[in-house]
Structures are given as structure tokens and as C-alpha cells.
Design a protein around this motif. Structure first.
Motif, mmCIF file in Angstrom:
data_model
loop_
_atom_site.group_PDB
_atom_site.id
_atom_site.type_symbol
_atom_site.label_atom_id
_atom_site.label_comp_id
_atom_site.label_asym_id
_atom_site.label_seq_id
_atom_site.Cartn_x
_atom_site.Cartn_y
_atom_site.Cartn_z
ATOM 1 N N ASP A 83 60.891 52.274 15.916
ATOM 2 C CA ASP A 83 60.769 53.506 16.842
ATOM 3 C C ASP A 83 62.198 54.086 17.363
ATOM 4 N N PHE A 84 62.196 55.470 17.534
ATOM 5 C CA PHE A 84 63.544 55.794 17.964
ATOM 6 C C PHE A 84 64.004 55.325 19.272
ATOM 7 N N ALA A 85 63.432 55.010 20.286
ATOM 8 C CA ALA A 85 63.846 54.501 21.588
ATOM 9 C C ALA A 85 64.448 53.114 21.337
ATOM 10 N N SER A 86 63.739 52.244 20.593
ATOM 11 C CA SER A 86 64.145 50.984 20.246
ATOM 12 C C SER A 86 65.396 50.935 19.213
ATOM 13 N N LEU A 87 65.474 51.630 18.372
ATOM 14 C CA LEU A 87 66.692 51.861 17.364
ATOM 15 C C LEU A 87 67.793 52.229 18.408
ATOM 16 N N GLU A 93 73.321 48.537 22.159
ATOM 17 C CA GLU A 93 73.377 46.974 22.474
ATOM 18 C C GLU A 93 74.449 46.298 21.573
ATOM 19 N N PHE A 94 74.433 46.688 20.043
ATOM 20 C CA PHE A 94 75.250 46.356 19.174
ATOM 21 C C PHE A 94 76.637 46.923 19.197
ATOM 22 N N ALA A 95 76.928 47.880 19.851
ATOM 23 C CA ALA A 95 78.225 48.831 20.153
ATOM 24 C C ALA A 95 78.775 48.119 21.275
ATOM 25 N N ARG A 96 77.826 47.699 22.183
ATOM 26 C CA ARG A 96 78.508 46.987 23.544
ATOM 27 C C ARG A 96 78.951 45.545 22.969
ATOM 28 N N ARG A 97 78.270 45.051 22.246
ATOM 29 C CA ARG A 97 78.543 43.530 21.808
ATOM 30 C C ARG A 97 79.748 43.353 20.982
ATOM 31 N N ASN A 98 79.868 44.356 20.057
ATOM 32 C CA ASN A 98 80.697 44.259 18.969
ATOM 33 C C ASN A 98 81.506 45.824 18.772
ATOM 34 N N PRO A 99 82.353 46.165 19.756
ATOM 35 C CA PRO A 99 82.893 47.514 19.859
ATOM 36 C C PRO A 99 83.771 47.818 18.761
ATOM 37 N N LEU A 100 84.569 46.798 18.370
ATOM 38 C CA LEU A 100 85.517 46.971 17.144
ATOM 39 C C LEU A 100 84.806 47.208 16.012
ATOM 40 N N VAL A 101 83.572 46.306 15.526
ATOM 41 C CA VAL A 101 82.964 46.552 14.615
ATOM 42 C C VAL A 101 82.380 47.770 14.531
ATOM 43 N N PHE A 102 81.759 48.272 15.719
ATOM 44 C CA PHE A 102 81.122 49.587 15.721
ATOM 45 C C PHE A 102 81.792 50.662 15.405
ATOM 46 N N PHE A 103 82.987 50.577 16.038
ATOM 47 C CA PHE A 103 83.836 51.839 15.848
ATOM 48 C C PHE A 103 84.592 51.922 14.717
#
Length: 156
Positions: A83-87, A93-103
Motif C-alpha cells: 500500500d502507498f503509505a507502507s511504500l 527508511e531505505f533512503a535514510r539507511r543508504n543515502p548514497l545508493v538512494f541518491f
């Protein structure tokens, strides 16, 4: 005083109804966008899967393309099933844990999108140009410009 309280209650109810309708519209738009993203990811996965078949001579390229296809298939399933909220919370959460990979991924996606837009723009320009300049070719030995302006400008 009672009139003011009644007006306040009416305004509060109206604001709540408007907010609920807006929330419903946003959720509907998000679900539609989610379905489109899932469909696009599934289509790209199929394209990568077909592309992996073309790399018969290179095991590495075939395996890498197949891996991309599998990953895109998993992304499509995850987007459909979440669902959208979970996504949104998962991405945050992924962006906070892996900012370099995310950006880095966001930048790569931006570059790919820009190239795709540029390529489609070029294809559209080429298509329009070919339709616009569909002149017959000039036979060998015959001059292309036979009018006086051609002589004046030095084309003949």
C-alpha cells in the motif's frame, strides 16, 4: 455566542469533509500512479529478459541483463502488493539507511529519463523532417537549381 459556536462547528465539518475528499483523491491518484509504475517495471523486466537472450556470446552480459530483469519483476510485484503509505515509509527508511545508493540511483534514473526524452524528441524531429523534405532526387548530370536565384547565389 451559540451562533458563533454553530458557525464554528459548520466550518469545522466542512473543512473535515473537504480534507477527506482531498485525501481520497490523493489516495486514488497514488494508487493509479502505483499501478502505472508496476506495469512499467513489468514491461521493462520483459524487455530486459528478451535482451538477455541476445547475449549468447557473453555469459556476463546475459547474466547481468537477466538479473536486472529479475529485479524489475520483483519491484513490480512489490509495488503492486504494497500500500502507498507502507511504500512511502519503506522508501524513506531505505533512503535514510543508504543515502548514497538512494541518491545515486535517483541520479541514474534521472539521466536515463533525460536520455529517453531526448531520444524520443530526436525521433519526433527526424520523423517530421523526413515528412517535410520529401523531395524527388535530381538525376545525375542535371542541375538541381535552374532558376535565376540559383545563378545569382552561385549554386550553378
Amino acid at each position: 455566542m451559540a451562533t458563533a459556536n454553530k458557525a464554528k462547528d459548520t466550518i469545522t465539518e466542512t473543512a473535515t469533509e473537504v480534507a477527506d475528499k482531498a485525501k481520497d483523491r490523493v489516495e486514488t491518484a497514488a494508487e493509479t500512479a502505483k499501478a502505472r509504475v508496476a506495469e512499467a517495471a513489468a514491461e521493462k523486466a520483459q524487455e530486459f529478459d528478451r535482451a538477455s537472450d541476445a547475449f549468447r556470446d557473453s555469459d556476463f552480459a546475459r547474466q547481468a541483463t537477466a538479473q536486472v530483469a529479475d529485479t524489475l519483476t520483483n519491484v513490480a510485484h512489490a509495488v503492486r502488493d504494497t500500500d502507498f503509505a507502507s511504500l512511502q515509509s519503506d522508501v524513506t527508511e531505505f533512503a535514510r539507511r543508504n543515502p548514497l545508493v538512494f541518491f545515486g540511483g535517483a541520479a541514474a534514473l534521472g539521466f536515463v529519463a533525460a536520455r529517453a526524452m531526448k531520444a524520443s524528441e530526436r525521433a519526433e524531429i527526424d520523423a517530421r523532417a523526413s515528412m517535410r523534405h520529401d523531395y524527388p532526387s535530381v538525376p545525375d548530370g542535371q542541375r538541381a537549381y535552374t532558376d535565376q536565384n540559383a545563378h545569382r547565389w552561385g549554386y550553378v
